[in-house]
Design a protein around this motif. Structure first.
Motif, PDB file in Angstrom:
ATOM      1  N   THR A  45       0.776  -1.116  -0.082  1.00 30.30           N
ATOM      2  CA  THR A  45       0.007   0.022  -0.001  1.00 30.30           C
ATOM      3  C   THR A  45       0.985   1.352   0.204  1.00 30.30           C
ATOM      4  O   THR A  45       1.930   1.437   0.746  1.00 30.30           O
ATOM      5  N   ILE A  46       0.723   2.357  -0.584  1.00 30.87           N
ATOM      6  CA  ILE A  46       1.311   3.523  -0.975  1.00 30.87           C
ATOM      7  C   ILE A  46       0.498   4.457   0.284  1.00 30.87           C
ATOM      8  O   ILE A  46      -0.657   4.633   0.030  1.00 30.87           O
ATOM      9  N   VAL A  47       1.323   4.927   1.227  1.00 29.47           N
ATOM     10  CA  VAL A  47       0.787   6.139   1.968  1.00 29.47           C
ATOM     11  C   VAL A  47       1.662   7.341   1.809  1.00 29.47           C
ATOM     12  O   VAL A  47       2.778   7.304   1.965  1.00 29.47           O
ATOM     13  N   MET A  48       0.846   8.106   1.328  1.00 27.76           N
ATOM     14  CA  MET A  48       1.369   9.649   0.942  1.00 27.76           C
ATOM     15  C   MET A  48       1.252  10.702   2.163  1.00 27.76           C
ATOM     16  O   MET A  48       0.095  10.614   2.835  1.00 27.76           O
TER      17      MET A  48
ATOM     18  N   PRO B 205       6.274   4.173   2.273  1.00 27.36           N
ATOM     19  CA  PRO B 205       6.007   5.507   2.887  1.00 27.36           C
ATOM     20  C   PRO B 205       6.465   6.799   1.921  1.00 27.36           C
ATOM     21  O   PRO B 205       7.573   7.108   2.061  1.00 27.36           O
ATOM     22  N   VAL B 206       5.419   7.043   1.066  1.00 31.96           N
ATOM     23  CA  VAL B 206       6.156   8.434   0.202  1.00 31.96           C
ATOM     24  C   VAL B 206       5.670   9.532   1.267  1.00 31.96           C
ATOM     25  O   VAL B 206       4.609  10.269   0.809  1.00 31.96           O
ATOM     26  N   ILE B 207       6.761   9.900   1.687  1.00 35.42           N
ATOM     27  CA  ILE B 207       6.704  11.208   2.587  1.00 35.42           C
ATOM     28  C   ILE B 207       7.759  12.070   1.916  1.00 35.42           C
ATOM     29  O   ILE B 207       8.744  11.878   1.569  1.00 35.42           O
ATOM     30  N   TRP B 208       7.220  13.343   1.815  1.00 34.26           N
ATOM     31  CA  TRP B 208       8.090  14.319   0.876  1.00 34.26           C
ATOM     32  C   TRP B 208       9.294  14.707   1.927  1.00 34.26           C
ATOM     33  O   TRP B 208       9.222  14.524   3.133  1.00 34.26           O
TER      34      TRP B 208
ATOM     35  N   LYS C 131      12.037  -4.315  -3.324  1.00 38.78           N
ATOM     36  CA  LYS C 131      10.756  -3.862  -4.415  1.00 38.78           C
ATOM     37  C   LYS C 131      10.246  -2.662  -3.632  1.00 38.78           C
ATOM     38  O   LYS C 131       9.896  -1.675  -4.429  1.00 38.78           O
ATOM     39  N   LEU C 132       9.969  -2.926  -2.365  1.00 35.84           N
ATOM     40  CA  LEU C 132       9.161  -1.652  -1.643  1.00 35.84           C
ATOM     41  C   LEU C 132      10.162  -0.372  -1.854  1.00 35.84           C
ATOM     42  O   LEU C 132       9.673   0.807  -1.997  1.00 35.84           O
ATOM     43  N   VAL C 133      11.419  -0.505  -1.616  1.00 38.67           N
ATOM     44  CA  VAL C 133      12.508   0.477  -1.573  1.00 38.67           C
ATOM     45  C   VAL C 133      12.524   1.350  -2.959  1.00 38.67           C
ATOM     46  O   VAL C 133      12.434   2.405  -3.238  1.00 38.67           O
ATOM     47  N   LYS C 134      12.527   0.235  -3.965  1.00 36.10           N
ATOM     48  CA  LYS C 134      12.369   0.701  -5.479  1.00 36.10           C
ATOM     49  C   LYS C 134      11.078   1.595  -5.725  1.00 36.10           C
ATOM     50  O   LYS C 134      11.325   2.576  -6.336  1.00 36.10           O
ATOM     51  N   ILE C 135       9.919   0.858  -5.106  1.00 35.41           N
ATOM     52  CA  ILE C 135       8.773   1.809  -5.636  1.00 35.41           C
ATOM     53  C   ILE C 135       8.808   3.329  -4.637  1.00 35.41           C
ATOM     54  O   ILE C 135       8.647   4.093  -5.334  1.00 35.41           O
TER      55      ILE C 135
ATOM     56  N   HIS D 272       8.679   6.927  -6.701  1.00 34.04           N
ATOM     57  CA  HIS D 272       7.722   8.094  -6.093  1.00 34.04           C
ATOM     58  C   HIS D 272       8.198   9.238  -5.777  1.00 34.04           C
ATOM     59  O   HIS D 272       7.711  10.538  -6.052  1.00 34.04           O
ATOM     60  N   LEU D 273       9.460   9.350  -4.974  1.00 36.59           N
ATOM     61  CA  LEU D 273       9.932  10.448  -4.421  1.00 36.59           C
ATOM     62  C   LEU D 273      10.582  11.301  -5.575  1.00 36.59           C
ATOM     63  O   LEU D 273      10.681  12.436  -5.469  1.00 36.59           O
ATOM     64  N   LYS D 274      10.868  10.614  -6.588  1.00 34.73           N
ATOM     65  CA  LYS D 274      11.353  11.286  -8.064  1.00 34.73           C
ATOM     66  C   LYS D 274      10.526  12.290  -8.700  1.00 34.73           C
ATOM     67  O   LYS D 274      10.814  13.154  -9.505  1.00 34.73           O
TER      68      LYS D 274
END
Length: 349
Positions: free
Chosen positions: A210-213, A235-238, A272-276, A280-282
């Motif tokens: 799951t992606i959590v922004m 964890p897609v945290i800015w 794989k999680l780290v790659k995703i 997203h951070l890019k």
């Protein structure tokens, strides 16, 4: 002078209210109230209709009850034959416990939207300050001097406020509210992140991948690591200004147990999680556009409804008021008000 509430179904606002109130008459809503001990159920539905309608028009409860007594058309629109006394309304609200009402609202939202399947999805979370209608000059004492008060001083990135914080999580695709929790205003956002994840997991909303922004207020190396290792999510945290993706990668450590216990499948999943996450951070500009959608829901709650400058001063009363706002937002979203422009129009109505 307060405007009278004169129903006119040619007016779009009354059309929306009629549909919203109709949602509260469903059997699933009554079951949710009964399951949480909010009885008698028929009376509870009437009280909820009155509360939701007063929020919708941004009117004090007492004034809205007066308008109900004056106008037969308004009673007919809400499908209320007998209007309770304002004291009865306040007594009914005060009898409910904070957690009791929160669970009831959660179950009502579940009833409105149905169950979420086992698919992976994207969650957007945010924190909003709940600013109370207090004299700021009179209450200038520091938080140490407010030990006997539920409210505290906090900072929302732009200004200081006195009150609480609301943690809010929504499903990106449907805009369905998934979680809403109230915290003291003086707790930093980054300290709330794990609490929110734990609650989302308990409710079955967190699945592996799951992606959590979240915005940079939640940014900490601990939060990235705990999300990846403990909850197995992205964890897609800015990133904060003083952080970089390369520095973040150097501080995300692969669990040693994967190597020691030869758990190669889990190691591959972790990578794989780290790659995703890095992917997203890019794409920061796209992230900002996606995350702005939860901000539109907050704007609807604070500007379009009645969550700004709340005239209540205990956590118990503030919480019930905010949960009612969340329920109204959920009903409006369920009625189809999901698009950015539509939400902005509602907030500025």
């Amino acid at each position: 002078m307060r405007a009278p509430v004169i129903p006119d179904l040619r007016d779009q606002k009354f059309k929306i209210l009629k549909k919203a109130v109709k949602k509260l008459e469903k059997d699933g809503i009554k079951e949710a109230m009964e399951r949480n001990g909010i009885t008698p159920v028929d009376e509870a539905v009437i009280m909820l209709k009155i509360l939701i309608s007063s929020l919708f028009f941004r009117l004090e409860l007492s004034y809205f009850v007066e308008e109900l007594n004056r106008r037969n058309k308004l009673r007919k629109l809400l499908n209320i034959s007998e209007v309770p006394d304002i004291k009865e309304v306040y007594d009914f609200m005060s009898k409910m416990e904070e957690e009791q009402f929160r669970k009831a609202v959660e179950q009502i939202i579940n009833s409105l939207f149905g169950k979420i399947g086992k698919r992976c999805f994207k969650i957007i979370m945010d924190i909003s300050g709940i600013d109370l209608d207090l004299n700021k000059q009179k209450n200038r004492k520091p938080n140490e001097g407010l030990k006997d008060r539920d409210y505290k001083w906090g900072f929302d990135g732009n200004k200081f406020f006195i009150g609480f914080k609301l943690a809010f999580a929504i499903d990106y695709k449907t805009k369905r509210p998934l979680l809403f929790l109230i915290f003291p205003a003086n707790i930093h956002d980054s300290q709330i992140f794990e609490d929110v994840l734990e609650n989302l997991k308990k409710k079955g909303f967190l699945r592996p991948k799951t992606i959590v922004m979240a915005d940079k207020g939640f940014c900490s190396y601990y939060n990235y690591n705990v999300a990846l290792k403990k909850y197995r999510i992205v964890p897609v945290i800015w990133l904060k200004e003083n952080m970089s993706i390369s520095k973040l990668l150097s501080l995300i450590s692969t669990p040693l147990t994967y190597f020691l216990e030869n758990r190669m499948k889990e190691l591959a999943f972790f990578k794989k999680l780290v790659k995703i996450l890095i992917h997203h951070l890019k794409r920061e500009d796209e992230l900002k556009a996606e995350r702005s959608e939860v901000e539109d829901l907050f704007k609807l709650g604070k500007c379009g409804l009645f969550m700004d400058k709340i005239h209540r001063f205990t956590k118990r009363s503030v919480a019930k008021f905010v949960y009612a706002n969340v329920l109204l937002i959920a009903i409006l979203v369920r009625l189809g008000f999901r698009e950015k422009k539509v939400l902005q129009r509602l907030a500025e109505w």
